[in-house]
Design a protein around this motif. Sequence first.
Motif, PDB file in Angstrom:
ATOM      1  N   GLY A 111       0.799  -1.223   0.000  1.00 33.50           N
ATOM      2  CA  GLY A 111       0.000   0.000   0.000  1.00 33.50           C
ATOM      3  C   GLY A 111       0.830   1.270   0.000  1.00 33.50           C
ATOM      4  O   GLY A 111       2.034   1.258  -0.291  1.00 33.50           O
ATOM      5  N   ALA A 112       0.161   2.375   0.310  1.00 35.54           N
ATOM      6  CA  ALA A 112       0.855   3.675   0.368  1.00 35.54           C
ATOM      7  C   ALA A 112       0.030   4.631   1.222  1.00 35.54           C
ATOM      8  O   ALA A 112      -1.203   4.594   1.202  1.00 35.54           O
ATOM      9  CB  ALA A 112       1.019   4.261  -1.028  1.00 35.54           C
TER      10      ALA A 112
ATOM     11  N   TYR B  69       2.392   9.979  -0.994  1.00 39.09           N
ATOM     12  CA  TYR B  69       1.635  10.990  -1.746  1.00 39.09           C
ATOM     13  C   TYR B  69       2.190  12.405  -1.558  1.00 39.09           C
ATOM     14  O   TYR B  69       2.081  13.234  -2.453  1.00 39.09           O
ATOM     15  CB  TYR B  69       0.149  10.933  -1.369  1.00 39.09           C
ATOM     16  CG  TYR B  69      -0.476   9.609  -1.761  1.00 39.09           C
ATOM     17  CD1 TYR B  69      -0.600   9.253  -3.103  1.00 39.09           C
ATOM     18  CD2 TYR B  69      -0.913   8.695  -0.806  1.00 39.09           C
ATOM     19  CE1 TYR B  69      -1.140   8.035  -3.481  1.00 39.09           C
ATOM     20  CE2 TYR B  69      -1.465   7.477  -1.169  1.00 39.09           C
ATOM     21  CZ  TYR B  69      -1.572   7.145  -2.502  1.00 39.09           C
ATOM     22  OH  TYR B  69      -2.100   5.945  -2.875  1.00 39.09           O
ATOM     23  N   LEU B  70       2.782  12.662  -0.378  1.00 35.69           N
ATOM     24  CA  LEU B  70       3.340  13.999  -0.152  1.00 35.69           C
ATOM     25  C   LEU B  70       4.616  14.223  -0.959  1.00 35.69           C
ATOM     26  O   LEU B  70       5.056  15.351  -1.149  1.00 35.69           O
ATOM     27  CB  LEU B  70       3.613  14.222   1.348  1.00 35.69           C
ATOM     28  CG  LEU B  70       2.353  14.450   2.189  1.00 35.69           C
ATOM     29  CD1 LEU B  70       2.681  14.479   3.670  1.00 35.69           C
ATOM     30  CD2 LEU B  70       1.667  15.757   1.783  1.00 35.69           C
ATOM     31  N   GLY B  71       5.217  13.127  -1.433  1.00 28.25           N
ATOM     32  CA  GLY B  71       6.432  13.253  -2.242  1.00 28.25           C
ATOM     33  C   GLY B  71       6.128  13.436  -3.722  1.00 28.25           C
ATOM     34  O   GLY B  71       7.034  13.536  -4.548  1.00 28.25           O
ATOM     35  N   MET B  72       4.825  13.452  -4.077  1.00 20.73           N
ATOM     36  CA  MET B  72       4.460  13.575  -5.494  1.00 20.73           C
ATOM     37  C   MET B  72       4.373  15.048  -5.890  1.00 20.73           C
ATOM     38  O   MET B  72       4.335  15.936  -5.058  1.00 20.73           O
ATOM     39  CB  MET B  72       3.125  12.888  -5.740  1.00 20.73           C
ATOM     40  CG  MET B  72       3.224  11.387  -5.559  1.00 20.73           C
ATOM     41  SD  MET B  72       1.762  10.592  -6.150  1.00 20.73           S
ATOM     42  CE  MET B  72       2.295   8.895  -6.109  1.00 20.73           C
TER      43      MET B  72
ATOM     44  N   TYR C  58      -0.091  15.553  -2.356  1.00 21.32           N
ATOM     45  CA  TYR C  58      -1.440  15.513  -1.780  1.00 21.32           C
ATOM     46  C   TYR C  58      -1.485  14.453  -0.688  1.00 21.32           C
ATOM     47  O   TYR C  58      -0.531  13.699  -0.519  1.00 21.32           O
ATOM     48  CB  TYR C  58      -2.513  15.270  -2.856  1.00 21.32           C
ATOM     49  CG  TYR C  58      -2.277  14.100  -3.787  1.00 21.32           C
ATOM     50  CD1 TYR C  58      -1.557  14.252  -4.965  1.00 21.32           C
ATOM     51  CD2 TYR C  58      -2.800  12.841  -3.494  1.00 21.32           C
ATOM     52  CE1 TYR C  58      -1.359  13.192  -5.829  1.00 21.32           C
ATOM     53  CE2 TYR C  58      -2.604  11.764  -4.363  1.00 21.32           C
ATOM     54  CZ  TYR C  58      -1.877  11.947  -5.530  1.00 21.32           C
ATOM     55  OH  TYR C  58      -1.673  10.896  -6.378  1.00 21.32           O
ATOM     56  N   ARG C  59      -2.587  14.418   0.048  1.00 20.58           N
ATOM     57  CA  ARG C  59      -2.735  13.475   1.156  1.00 20.58           C
ATOM     58  C   ARG C  59      -3.794  12.434   0.828  1.00 20.58           C
ATOM     59  O   ARG C  59      -4.699  12.700   0.032  1.00 20.58           O
ATOM     60  CB  ARG C  59      -3.163  14.212   2.432  1.00 20.58           C
ATOM     61  CG  ARG C  59      -2.085  15.070   3.051  1.00 20.58           C
ATOM     62  CD  ARG C  59      -2.611  15.727   4.316  1.00 20.58           C
ATOM     63  NE  ARG C  59      -1.656  16.671   4.863  1.00 20.58           N
ATOM     64  CZ  ARG C  59      -0.631  16.331   5.641  1.00 20.58           C
ATOM     65  NH1 ARG C  59      -0.444  15.071   5.975  1.00 20.58           N
ATOM     66  NH2 ARG C  59       0.195  17.249   6.084  1.00 20.58           N
ATOM     67  N   SER C  60      -3.694  11.259   1.463  1.00 16.86           N
ATOM     68  CA  SER C  60      -4.729  10.240   1.295  1.00 16.86           C
ATOM     69  C   SER C  60      -5.993  10.701   2.034  1.00 16.86           C
ATOM     70  O   SER C  60      -5.925  11.541   2.934  1.00 16.86           O
ATOM     71  CB  SER C  60      -4.237   8.897   1.830  1.00 16.86           C
ATOM     72  OG  SER C  60      -3.753   9.052   3.142  1.00 16.86           O
ATOM     73  N   ALA C  61      -7.150  10.122   1.638  1.00 15.48           N
ATOM     74  CA  ALA C  61      -8.421  10.575   2.227  1.00 15.48           C
ATOM     75  C   ALA C  61      -8.551  10.144   3.684  1.00 15.48           C
ATOM     76  O   ALA C  61      -9.026  10.899   4.526  1.00 15.48           O
ATOM     77  CB  ALA C  61      -9.584  10.020   1.410  1.00 15.48           C
ATOM     78  N   ASN C  62      -8.120   8.898   3.981  1.00 11.98           N
ATOM     79  CA  ASN C  62      -8.256   8.323   5.333  1.00 11.98           C
ATOM     80  C   ASN C  62      -9.686   8.364   5.854  1.00 11.98           C
ATOM     81  O   ASN C  62      -9.916   8.500   7.048  1.00 11.98           O
ATOM     82  CB  ASN C  62      -7.311   9.017   6.319  1.00 11.98           C
ATOM     83  CG  ASN C  62      -5.865   8.573   6.100  1.00 11.98           C
ATOM     84  OD1 ASN C  62      -5.627   7.545   5.461  1.00 11.98           O
ATOM     85  ND2 ASN C  62      -4.921   9.326   6.608  1.00 11.98           N
TER      86      ASN C  62
END
Length: 314
Positions: A163-164, A169-172, A176-180
């Motif tokens: 997973g990730a 995502y912050l390194g893209m 951006y951040r995951s929804a969680n």
Amino acid sequence: MNHKMLRHRQQGVALITALLIMALLASLSLRLSWDNAMDVRRTMTMLYHDEGSQAALGAESWVMSMLRDDAEDSQTDHLGEIWAAEMPVLPIESDTIQGVLHGNVQDLQGRFNVNNLVRQNGNIDQQSLEQFRRLLEVLNIDPRFADLSADWIDADQNAELAGAEDAIYLGMIPPYRSANQHLTSVSELAALEGMDKATFDVLLPHIVALPGRTEINVNTATFAVLRSLSDGISNEIAESLMSERAESGFANIENTFAPYLGAEVARGLRETSDYFQLKVVVQIDTVRITYFSVLQRDPQRGTVVPILRSFGTI
Ligand SMILES: [Ca+2]
Ligand SMILES: [Ca+2]
């Protein structure tokens, strides 16, 4: 300079001035008629758009009453019922408007609900995760996207093996951040690490994001979703299940699925549905409107309500 020459010169200046004024007037009138034509076009487009939106909402009311009637008239939901048939192309006609409308209704409980991946307490549901991995394998998609989806939705920041979480995502670019949290639209999964449009388009007809945990209606499930229920359901078995249910649904889902599924998975199956998606396409002149509406039916109360509406895309 004599008088004659002076008069000629004055006449020449007057002529040029007159020609200039003529040219100016001509260009002004062309500009005005162009602006006028554009204004008319803009007004007609707005009018057609309004009329098209009203026609789409009218179709929605019609489908809502059809689904209410269906709940009263039948005990199960299957693909031979009237709501499941492709809407015929209907004319939209008035003194000023001529257009057409068509559309369809899909049972959203024939798909895999990605929100099933995560329980109410925010933890991953392993059984649903395994089912999603199988669904992806059947569709020839990297099963890693199941883990990525679970991480995207689950409450924590601990990445599954494949997973990730935010660290990725912050390194893209852009970061951006995951929804969680549970999703309101599957389109969010297009943001998963490594997801491309071609893959997402293959996946889209088999997944949905419904509020809370939902069961799968095996009468309307896609072939891939039927296969995803268990490793024991091979291609051949899924094909025979499809022909057994035909257009009127399974006669007895417990008996049919008992040989292939454990009790836990079997509890997640049903033969009725509460969530449907209406898609309406309206064409008036050059204006084309695509309207999506997710409808929730409550058979106990006998109500159908739209819970998510969108123009253009799902
Ligand atoms: Ca029904
Ligand atoms: Ca997470």
